[in-house]
Design a protein around this motif. Structure first.
Motif, PDB file in Angstrom:
ATOM      1  N   ILE A  45       0.865  -1.181   0.000  1.00 18.03           N
ATOM      2  CA  ILE A  45       0.000   0.000   0.000  1.00 18.03           C
ATOM      3  C   ILE A  45       0.898   1.225   0.000  1.00 18.03           C
ATOM      4  O   ILE A  45       1.866   1.304   0.768  1.00 18.03           O
ATOM      5  CB  ILE A  45      -0.920   0.027   1.234  1.00 18.03           C
ATOM      6  CG1 ILE A  45      -1.863  -1.184   1.228  1.00 18.03           C
ATOM      7  CG2 ILE A  45      -1.723   1.318   1.293  1.00 18.03           C
ATOM      8  CD1 ILE A  45      -2.699  -1.324   2.483  1.00 18.03           C
ATOM      9  N   ASP A  46       0.573   2.198  -0.872  1.00 19.79           N
ATOM     10  CA  ASP A  46       1.360   3.426  -0.919  1.00 19.79           C
ATOM     11  C   ASP A  46       0.477   4.574  -1.380  1.00 19.79           C
ATOM     12  O   ASP A  46      -0.535   4.375  -2.063  1.00 19.79           O
ATOM     13  CB  ASP A  46       2.556   3.268  -1.862  1.00 19.79           C
ATOM     14  CG  ASP A  46       3.665   4.271  -1.552  1.00 19.79           C
ATOM     15  OD1 ASP A  46       4.605   3.901  -0.816  1.00 19.79           O
ATOM     16  OD2 ASP A  46       3.584   5.423  -2.014  1.00 19.79           O
ATOM     17  N   LEU A  47       0.897   5.788  -1.011  1.00 19.73           N
ATOM     18  CA  LEU A  47       0.188   7.013  -1.398  1.00 19.73           C
ATOM     19  C   LEU A  47       0.431   7.412  -2.846  1.00 19.73           C
ATOM     20  O   LEU A  47      -0.360   8.135  -3.429  1.00 19.73           O
ATOM     21  CB  LEU A  47       0.700   8.184  -0.546  1.00 19.73           C
ATOM     22  CG  LEU A  47       0.213   8.389   0.861  1.00 19.73           C
ATOM     23  CD1 LEU A  47       1.008   9.531   1.482  1.00 19.73           C
ATOM     24  CD2 LEU A  47      -1.275   8.716   0.862  1.00 19.73           C
ATOM     25  N   VAL A  48       1.559   6.980  -3.403  1.00 21.29           N
ATOM     26  CA  VAL A  48       2.067   7.559  -4.643  1.00 21.29           C
ATOM     27  C   VAL A  48       1.661   6.704  -5.848  1.00 21.29           C
ATOM     28  O   VAL A  48       2.111   5.570  -5.983  1.00 21.29           O
ATOM     29  CB  VAL A  48       3.604   7.698  -4.572  1.00 21.29           C
ATOM     30  CG1 VAL A  48       4.152   8.344  -5.841  1.00 21.29           C
ATOM     31  CG2 VAL A  48       4.013   8.498  -3.335  1.00 21.29           C
ATOM     32  N   PRO A  49       0.809   7.230  -6.732  1.00 16.96           N
ATOM     33  CA  PRO A  49       0.353   6.441  -7.880  1.00 16.96           C
ATOM     34  C   PRO A  49       1.498   5.924  -8.748  1.00 16.96           C
ATOM     35  O   PRO A  49       1.443   4.798  -9.261  1.00 16.96           O
ATOM     36  CB  PRO A  49      -0.526   7.423  -8.658  1.00 16.96           C
ATOM     37  CG  PRO A  49      -0.990   8.421  -7.646  1.00 16.96           C
ATOM     38  CD  PRO A  49       0.150   8.554  -6.679  1.00 16.96           C
ATOM     39  N   GLU A  50       2.543   6.738  -8.920  1.00 15.48           N
ATOM     40  CA  GLU A  50       3.672   6.316  -9.753  1.00 15.48           C
ATOM     41  C   GLU A  50       4.349   5.074  -9.188  1.00 15.48           C
ATOM     42  O   GLU A  50       4.803   4.200  -9.946  1.00 15.48           O
ATOM     43  CB  GLU A  50       4.686   7.459  -9.881  1.00 15.48           C
ATOM     44  CG  GLU A  50       4.170   8.656 -10.660  1.00 15.48           C
ATOM     45  CD  GLU A  50       3.403   9.671  -9.813  1.00 15.48           C
ATOM     46  OE1 GLU A  50       3.132  10.773 -10.326  1.00 15.48           O
ATOM     47  OE2 GLU A  50       3.056   9.367  -8.638  1.00 15.48           O
ATOM     48  N   PHE A  51       4.442   4.984  -7.872  1.00 14.18           N
ATOM     49  CA  PHE A  51       5.039   3.803  -7.247  1.00 14.18           C
ATOM     50  C   PHE A  51       4.150   2.572  -7.437  1.00 14.18           C
ATOM     51  O   PHE A  51       4.633   1.472  -7.717  1.00 14.18           O
ATOM     52  CB  PHE A  51       5.273   4.042  -5.756  1.00 14.18           C
ATOM     53  CG  PHE A  51       6.437   4.945  -5.449  1.00 14.18           C
ATOM     54  CD1 PHE A  51       7.466   5.137  -6.352  1.00 14.18           C
ATOM     55  CD2 PHE A  51       6.499   5.603  -4.231  1.00 14.18           C
ATOM     56  CE1 PHE A  51       8.542   5.965  -6.055  1.00 14.18           C
ATOM     57  CE2 PHE A  51       7.571   6.429  -3.922  1.00 14.18           C
ATOM     58  CZ  PHE A  51       8.589   6.611  -4.830  1.00 14.18           C
ATOM     59  N   ILE A  52       2.854   2.754  -7.255  1.00  8.29           N
ATOM     60  CA  ILE A  52       1.934   1.618  -7.388  1.00  8.29           C
ATOM     61  C   ILE A  52       1.931   1.096  -8.823  1.00  8.29           C
ATOM     62  O   ILE A  52       1.936  -0.121  -9.066  1.00  8.29           O
ATOM     63  CB  ILE A  52       0.517   2.017  -6.934  1.00  8.29           C
ATOM     64  CG1 ILE A  52       0.509   2.329  -5.430  1.00  8.29           C
ATOM     65  CG2 ILE A  52      -0.487   0.917  -7.264  1.00  8.29           C
ATOM     66  CD1 ILE A  52       0.909   1.161  -4.534  1.00  8.29           C
ATOM     67  N   THR A  53       1.966   1.986  -9.799  1.00 12.19           N
ATOM     68  CA  THR A  53       2.024   1.572 -11.203  1.00 12.19           C
ATOM     69  C   THR A  53       3.284   0.746 -11.465  1.00 12.19           C
ATOM     70  O   THR A  53       3.235  -0.314 -12.109  1.00 12.19           O
ATOM     71  CB  THR A  53       1.992   2.803 -12.125  1.00 12.19           C
ATOM     72  OG1 THR A  53       0.752   3.478 -11.950  1.00 12.19           O
ATOM     73  CG2 THR A  53       2.138   2.402 -13.586  1.00 12.19           C
ATOM     74  N   HIS A  54       4.413   1.222 -10.972  1.00 11.50           N
ATOM     75  CA  HIS A  54       5.671   0.491 -11.147  1.00 11.50           C
ATOM     76  C   HIS A  54       5.634  -0.862 -10.437  1.00 11.50           C
ATOM     77  O   HIS A  54       6.056  -1.883 -10.999  1.00 11.50           O
ATOM     78  CB  HIS A  54       6.837   1.320 -10.607  1.00 11.50           C
ATOM     79  CG  HIS A  54       8.147   0.598 -10.621  1.00 11.50           C
ATOM     80  ND1 HIS A  54       8.967   0.555 -11.722  1.00 11.50           N
ATOM     81  CD2 HIS A  54       8.759  -0.149  -9.663  1.00 11.50           C
ATOM     82  CE1 HIS A  54      10.036  -0.168 -11.452  1.00 11.50           C
ATOM     83  NE2 HIS A  54       9.934  -0.600 -10.207  1.00 11.50           N
ATOM     84  N   ALA A  55       5.128  -0.870  -9.202  1.00  7.91           N
ATOM     85  CA  ALA A  55       5.092  -2.102  -8.419  1.00  7.91           C
ATOM     86  C   ALA A  55       4.240  -3.168  -9.097  1.00  7.91           C
ATOM     87  O   ALA A  55       4.626  -4.349  -9.164  1.00  7.91           O
ATOM     88  CB  ALA A  55       4.563  -1.811  -7.016  1.00  7.91           C
ATOM     89  N   ARG A  56       3.086  -2.775  -9.608  1.00  7.28           N
ATOM     90  CA  ARG A  56       2.210  -3.741 -10.284  1.00  7.28           C
ATOM     91  C   ARG A  56       2.865  -4.306 -11.538  1.00  7.28           C
ATOM     92  O   ARG A  56       2.721  -5.502 -11.844  1.00  7.28           O
ATOM     93  CB  ARG A  56       0.880  -3.075 -10.629  1.00  7.28           C
ATOM     94  CG  ARG A  56      -0.008  -2.832  -9.418  1.00  7.28           C
ATOM     95  CD  ARG A  56      -1.210  -1.973  -9.785  1.00  7.28           C
ATOM     96  NE  ARG A  56      -2.140  -1.836  -8.660  1.00  7.28           N
ATOM     97  CZ  ARG A  56      -3.109  -0.938  -8.600  1.00  7.28           C
ATOM     98  NH1 ARG A  56      -3.284  -0.082  -9.609  1.00  7.28           N
ATOM     99  NH2 ARG A  56      -3.908  -0.881  -7.549  1.00  7.28           N
TER     100      ARG A  56
END
Length: 200
Positions: A70-81
């Motif tokens: 779980i993270d606040l930052v959309p750019e991180f979530i996109t990369h993680a997925r």
């Protein structure tokens, strides 16, 4: 307001952050060992809160843990997925977890509380305790210091904490410290501390 400031600050440097810190190979081996020692044996869900690029979530999954990021930052979530297909990653905040009380068996908050203003620290630890089942584990990583105080982090203002102070606040929130790891300043890196605690 602080949450939005942190989100924007990390979003603006997301690509650079991912290049510098986006794989588990870029994490100190002692830190990986500490995390694994306390979370690899958890039987249920472990939340990686403030998961960033998802590298530690992926590391936990490689150890057989049902880890979710779980993270606040959309750019991180996109990369993680994209980097860790098959692993659950969600946008969200650790201040108000979208999980039932006692429904997770562990939480990893690795440097994800460093931007939290000290007056908000206890409330977040209380939310962690609400989410974690009795006997579950919490692992925190943070910057070590002799007293609580802010400093000019490269992304946005962060705070250092004495480990004894963190341990006391964990105790008040319903956790009991079971292990501690500290590393002095070296090679331009600030002093580091980590605490593992069990929910009572």
């Amino acid at each position: 307001m602080q949450r939005e400031k942190v989100r924007q600050a990390y979003g603006s440097v997301a690509d650079l952050y991912i290049d510098l810190f986006g794989t588990s190979q870029q994490v100190d081996p002692d830190d990986l060992a500490f995390i694994g020692r306390h979370l690899a044996g958890q039987p249920g869900t472990v939340l990686d809160l403030g998961c960033g690029p998802g590298h530690l979530t992926g590391h936990l999954r490689s150890l057989g843990v049902d880890a979710r990021g779980i993270d606040l930052v959309p750019e991180f979530i996109t990369h993680a997925r994209a980097t860790h297909p098959g692993v659950e990653f969600h946008l969200g905040s650790f201040e108000n977890l979208d999980v039932a009380a006692g429904s997770v068996d562990g939480i990893l908050a690795w440097y994800s509380l460093i931007h939290l203003p000290p007056p908000e620290f206890d409330g977040v630890l209380g939310e962690f305790r609400r989410a974690v089942a009795p006997g579950g584990r919490l692992v925190l990583g943070f910057f070590d210091a002799d007293e609580v105080g802010p400093f000019d982090h490269k992304v946005v203002t962060a705070y250092r904490w004495p480990p004894d102070e963190v341990s006391e606040r964990l105790s008040r929130a319903g956790f009991r410290e079971v292990d501690r790891h500290q590393r002095p300043s070296e090679g331009g890196h600030r002093p580091h501390a980590a605490i593992a605690a069990v929910a009572e």
